[in-house]
Design an enzyme around this catalytic site. Structure first.
Site, mmCIF file in Angstrom:
data_model
loop_
_atom_site.group_PDB
_atom_site.id
_atom_site.type_symbol
_atom_site.label_atom_id
_atom_site.label_comp_id
_atom_site.label_asym_id
_atom_site.label_seq_id
_atom_site.Cartn_x
_atom_site.Cartn_y
_atom_site.Cartn_z
ATOM 1 N N TYR A 56 52.512 41.848 30.950
ATOM 2 C CA TYR A 56 52.274 42.667 29.759
ATOM 3 C C TYR A 56 52.138 44.137 30.137
ATOM 4 O O TYR A 56 52.745 45.017 29.536
ATOM 5 C CB TYR A 56 51.016 42.163 29.048
ATOM 6 N N GLN A 162 49.877 41.464 11.561
ATOM 7 C CA GLN A 162 50.729 42.109 12.562
ATOM 8 C C GLN A 162 51.874 41.146 12.878
ATOM 9 O O GLN A 162 51.638 39.989 13.200
ATOM 10 C CB GLN A 162 49.935 42.418 13.831
ATOM 11 N N LYS A 164 55.120 40.298 15.205
ATOM 12 C CA LYS A 164 55.775 40.600 16.475
ATOM 13 C C LYS A 164 57.293 40.620 16.301
ATOM 14 O O LYS A 164 57.872 39.762 15.625
ATOM 15 C CB LYS A 164 55.402 39.552 17.528
ATOM 16 N N ASP A 193 54.972 45.051 15.299
ATOM 17 C CA ASP A 193 54.628 45.375 16.683
ATOM 18 C C ASP A 193 55.704 44.854 17.632
ATOM 19 O O ASP A 193 55.898 43.644 17.756
ATOM 20 C CB ASP A 193 53.273 44.754 17.024
ATOM 21 N N GLU A 218 54.380 49.657 15.404
ATOM 22 C CA GLU A 218 53.487 49.766 16.559
ATOM 23 C C GLU A 218 54.241 49.598 17.872
ATOM 24 O O GLU A 218 54.957 48.620 18.064
ATOM 25 C CB GLU A 218 52.376 48.707 16.458
ATOM 26 N N ASP A 241 50.263 52.015 21.489
ATOM 27 C CA ASP A 241 49.336 51.014 22.014
ATOM 28 C C ASP A 241 49.410 51.005 23.539
ATOM 29 O O ASP A 241 48.643 51.683 24.229
ATOM 30 C CB ASP A 241 49.683 49.645 21.419
ATOM 31 N N LYS A 265 42.890 49.113 23.227
ATOM 32 C CA LYS A 265 42.348 47.986 23.981
ATOM 33 C C LYS A 265 41.239 48.509 24.887
ATOM 34 O O LYS A 265 41.485 49.347 25.770
ATOM 35 C CB LYS A 265 43.452 47.327 24.822
ATOM 36 N N TRP A 320 41.278 42.841 16.381
ATOM 37 C CA TRP A 320 41.933 41.570 16.675
ATOM 38 C C TRP A 320 41.141 40.871 17.766
ATOM 39 O O TRP A 320 40.715 41.493 18.743
ATOM 40 C CB TRP A 320 43.352 41.825 17.164
#
Length: 369
Positions: A56, A162, A164, A193, A218, A241, A265, A320
């Protein structure tokens, strides 16, 4: 008060139901790290960090435990209530690895709350409300599947979804957005996103093909520079993000007018301490944020709630948490759960979560003064 002992646990968090799919990876389980700081008088503080898999971002679970192993010996004997000094000591001991340091930072805030008989949100300035909105992320799926999930989650009370996209044919992403938009109720916000899964050309075409649908876009592209280029040719507000890796990146984005908001985050920027700074900067700039983390159990969820509860509601898009995707709780007595799309701010001191060590294996690392 002095730090007498630091224990580190590894724990698997299996994903219940189908695999969690994003543009660049598919996950069936996550590897989380729990940290407990114990003082010489027996007071405890807990923290957690859980990277979203090894692909990620440049963060991974084994790396978190290795980094904690580097900094932990330098913290023994320090006062955990002096959180700024704790962070300074960690930076002196190890360059970077903010995500790993976030678990220590979280544990110190938890311990401080217990020592001062206050909740973490109280130490951060006070909760504005007793509960905050959460939102649900719909994984990469077919238009029909995504639409069905959107309908279900709205009936469960979520007012922000949200969706994906990325990592597949652009036409399928566009069809998916249109299908979900058809079932959105009045008052439900939508974020699309890509998790950096689109190139600039595809992101431009997606935005143009969906220009009549209201959503925020996003982190469409891989790099900060690509996002800047897209911003000049996009029909939707852009949120950043993954490329906001610390407070300096946030300041740069605000200076460059690179985003209309930020998905934040807490582990990525270094923990609760740094998120407090992020909150203040974005309040001055008038830019909305989420207070999230990449993944994690009850400890991470509690930290996100305490942070989110202190953000001005007009600039807060929700928190989230991973609870809907995983089984079980670290603290069965005080589990963090979503009810009617909202999260209740814990009422007990510190984070309000105390993991049951009977549910954990033996620590993988222990440091003692």
């Amino acid at each position: 008060m002095k730090i007498h002992r630091i224990d580190v646990w590894q724990k698997d968090l299996p994903i219940q139901g189908p695999a969690y799919k994003m543009a660049l990876q598919t996950l069936t389980a996550l590897d989380t790290t729990l940290v407990r700081i114990t003082t010489e008088c027996g007071q405890e503080g807990w923290g957690e960090v859980c990277p979203l898999g090894p692909a990620y971002q440049p963060q991974h679970a084994a790396g978190a435990r290795a980094a904690i192993g580097e900094v932990a010996p330098h913290l023994l004997g320090e006062n955990p209530l002096h959180i700024e000094r704790i962070n300074s000591r960690m930076h002196q001991a190890l360059c970077g690895s903010l995500y790993a340091k976030s678990a220590i930072d979280m544990a110190c805030w938890d311990l401080a709350g217990k020592a001062y008989n206050a909740r973490v949100c109280d130490l951060l300035g006070g909760a504005i409300n007793t509960e905050i909105p959460s939102y649900y992320a719909i994984g990469l799926s077919s238009p029909e599947e995504a639409s069905a999930v959107a309908i279900k989650k709205q009936t469960e009370g979520f007012q922000r979804l949200q969706l994906k996209v990325g990592g597949r044919a652009l036409e399928e992403d566009i069809a998916c957005i249109h299908k979900v938009a058809e079932v959105l109720q009045s008052g439900t916000a939508l974020a699309v996103d890509a998790n950096r899964g689109l190139n600039v050309s595809d992101a431009m075409q997606l935005s143009a093909a969906c220009r009549d649908i209201r959503f925020i876009f996003e982190q469409p592209c891989q790099t900060y520079e690509q996002g800047l280029h897209l911003r000049k040719n996009c029909h939707h507000p852009i949120w950043l993000d993954e490329v906001i890796e610390d407070v300096n990146c946030l300041l740069r984005a605000i200076r460059d007018n690179a985003a209309d908001g930020f998905g934040m985050k807490q582990s990525r920027v270094g923990g609760i301490s740094q998120m407090r700074t992020v909150r203040e900067i974005c309040a001055v700039a008038g830019l909305p944020i989420t207070c999230d983390d990449s993944w994690g159990g009850d400890l991470v969820a509690a930290a996100c709630i305490h942070l989110g509860a202190t953000v001005q509601p007009s600039l807060f898009a929700g928190s989230w948490i991973a609870a809907p995707y995983i089984q079980g709780h670290d603290d069965p007595q005080h589990p963090i759960k979503i009810s009617n799309g909202r999260l209740k701010v814990p009422e007990t001191h510190g984070l309000g979560v105390i993991p049951d060590t009977r549910l954990l294996a033996s620590p993988v690392i222990t440091f003692t003064l």
